[in-house]
Design a protein around this motif. Structure first.
Motif, PDB file in Angstrom:
ATOM      1  N   LEU A  38       0.832  -1.201   0.000  1.00 57.20           N
ATOM      2  CA  LEU A  38       0.000   0.000   0.000  1.00 57.20           C
ATOM      3  C   LEU A  38       0.870   1.257   0.000  1.00 57.20           C
ATOM      4  N   TRP A  39       1.982   1.232   0.748  1.00 54.40           N
ATOM      5  CA  TRP A  39       2.914   2.365   0.766  1.00 54.40           C
ATOM      6  C   TRP A  39       3.492   2.620  -0.615  1.00 54.40           C
ATOM      7  N   ILE A 172      16.855  11.498   9.721  1.00 51.15           N
ATOM      8  CA  ILE A 172      15.942  11.635  10.854  1.00 51.15           C
ATOM      9  C   ILE A 172      15.254  10.279  11.020  1.00 51.15           C
ATOM     10  N   ASP A 173      15.351   9.691  12.220  1.00 56.01           N
ATOM     11  CA  ASP A 173      14.881   8.325  12.457  1.00 56.01           C
ATOM     12  C   ASP A 173      13.447   8.077  11.997  1.00 56.01           C
ATOM     13  N   VAL A 174      12.524   8.939  12.374  1.00 53.63           N
ATOM     14  CA  VAL A 174      11.112   8.746  12.027  1.00 53.63           C
ATOM     15  C   VAL A 174      10.930   8.717  10.517  1.00 53.63           C
ATOM     16  N   LEU A 175      11.552   9.643   9.826  1.00 47.60           N
ATOM     17  CA  LEU A 175      11.415   9.721   8.378  1.00 47.60           C
ATOM     18  C   LEU A 175      12.145   8.586   7.671  1.00 47.60           C
ATOM     19  N   SER A 176      13.200   8.105   8.242  1.00 46.22           N
ATOM     20  CA  SER A 176      13.935   6.988   7.663  1.00 46.22           C
ATOM     21  C   SER A 176      13.050   5.755   7.539  1.00 46.22           C
ATOM     22  N   GLY A 177      12.244   5.495   8.570  1.00 48.70           N
ATOM     23  CA  GLY A 177      11.324   4.355   8.531  1.00 48.70           C
ATOM     24  C   GLY A 177      10.272   4.509   7.451  1.00 48.70           C
ATOM     25  N   HIS A 180      11.837   3.924   4.081  1.00 49.98           N
ATOM     26  CA  HIS A 180      12.061   2.487   3.858  1.00 49.98           C
ATOM     27  C   HIS A 180      10.775   1.797   3.404  1.00 49.98           C
ATOM     28  N   LYS A 181       9.637   2.180   3.982  1.00 41.56           N
ATOM     29  CA  LYS A 181       8.353   1.589   3.580  1.00 41.56           C
ATOM     30  C   LYS A 181       7.976   1.980   2.157  1.00 41.56           C
ATOM     31  N   LEU A 182       8.351   3.183   1.765  1.00 42.50           N
ATOM     32  CA  LEU A 182       8.005   3.679   0.436  1.00 42.50           C
ATOM     33  C   LEU A 182       8.880   3.106  -0.669  1.00 42.50           C
ATOM     34  N   ASN A 183      10.096   2.712  -0.327  1.00 41.24           N
ATOM     35  CA  ASN A 183      11.082   2.295  -1.323  1.00 41.24           C
ATOM     36  C   ASN A 183      10.519   1.226  -2.240  1.00 41.24           C
ATOM     37  N   LEU A 184      10.535   1.497  -3.512  1.00 42.29           N
ATOM     38  CA  LEU A 184       9.929   0.617  -4.512  1.00 42.29           C
ATOM     39  C   LEU A 184      10.757  -0.645  -4.743  1.00 42.29           C
ATOM     40  N   ASP A 185      12.047  -0.586  -4.509  1.00 46.01           N
ATOM     41  CA  ASP A 185      12.908  -1.721  -4.791  1.00 46.01           C
ATOM     42  C   ASP A 185      12.919  -2.769  -3.698  1.00 46.01           C
TER      43      ASP A 185
END
Length: 188
Positions: A38-39, A172-177, A180-185
């Motif tokens: 979904l992300w 930034i830790d929160v944004l890093s997560g 990672h969820k958004l990463n298409l690969d």
């Protein structure tokens, strides 16, 4: 009497149907073929909305002036080959801003874009594609858009700035997560 045409092509007639087709394909791939999370679906959808907005800004409306109503100035006169000295600062800054999101999307859509050099190269390719299409539209339809080397510079710079901005935000830790969820690969 020679054939003459003068009319305007608005973006909605082309971009809305194109978006609907892309959205249906994304929905099918995400929810029926389980190719994306979904992300990732949200990432791809927002990217296509952004990209279509960019196309709207760069190409539309397309003014068709053929025949008796054609602009008699040769199309190649509207090309600005002189960098920096002929900059329109407002347009230059707007072109940079327009491409910042592109630079931010790049590493999310393709992990091979892992350096500022690659992000700038992709920004240059997209910008060059836009400028070539503008030349073709000008030559074929008499459209009033001009082609400018400063647009290439600004768009390339904007993609690089967007890439750097995303790299800074992922520290930034929160944004890093979230990234990672958004990463298409990554695997779904």
């Amino acid at each position: 009497m020679e054939n003459s045409m003068i009319f305007t092509i608005d973006s909605w007639y082309i971009l809305v149907p194109f978006f609907i087709v892309i959205l249906l394909l994304l929905i099918f791939r995400t929810f029926f073929r389980a190719k994306h999370s979904l992300w990732q679906f949200l990432l791809l959808t927002t990217f296509f909305v952004y990209f279509l907005c960019m196309i709207h800004l760069v190409f539309f409306p397309i003014e068709v002036n053929i025949g008796e109503y054609a602009n008699l100035t040769p199309w190649y006169i509207s090309i600005n080959y002189i960098p920096i000295l002929t900059i329109d600062l407002k347009t230059f800054l707007l072109n940079i801003i327009m491409m910042v999101p592109f630079g931010m999307y790049l590493p999310l859509l393709n992990q091979k874009v892992h350096s500022i050099k690659k992000a700038a190269f992709h920004g240059l390719l997209i910008s060059l594609s836009f400028e070539i299409i503008q030349i073709v539209l000008k030559a074929a339809l008499g459209n009033g858009r001009s082609t400018d080397i400063n647009d290439l510079i600004a768009n390339t710079l904007g993609a690089a700035v967007g890439f750097l901005l995303l790299k800074k935000l992922t520290k930034i830790d929160v944004l890093s997560g979230v990234v990672h969820k958004l990463n298409l690969d990554k695997e779904t």
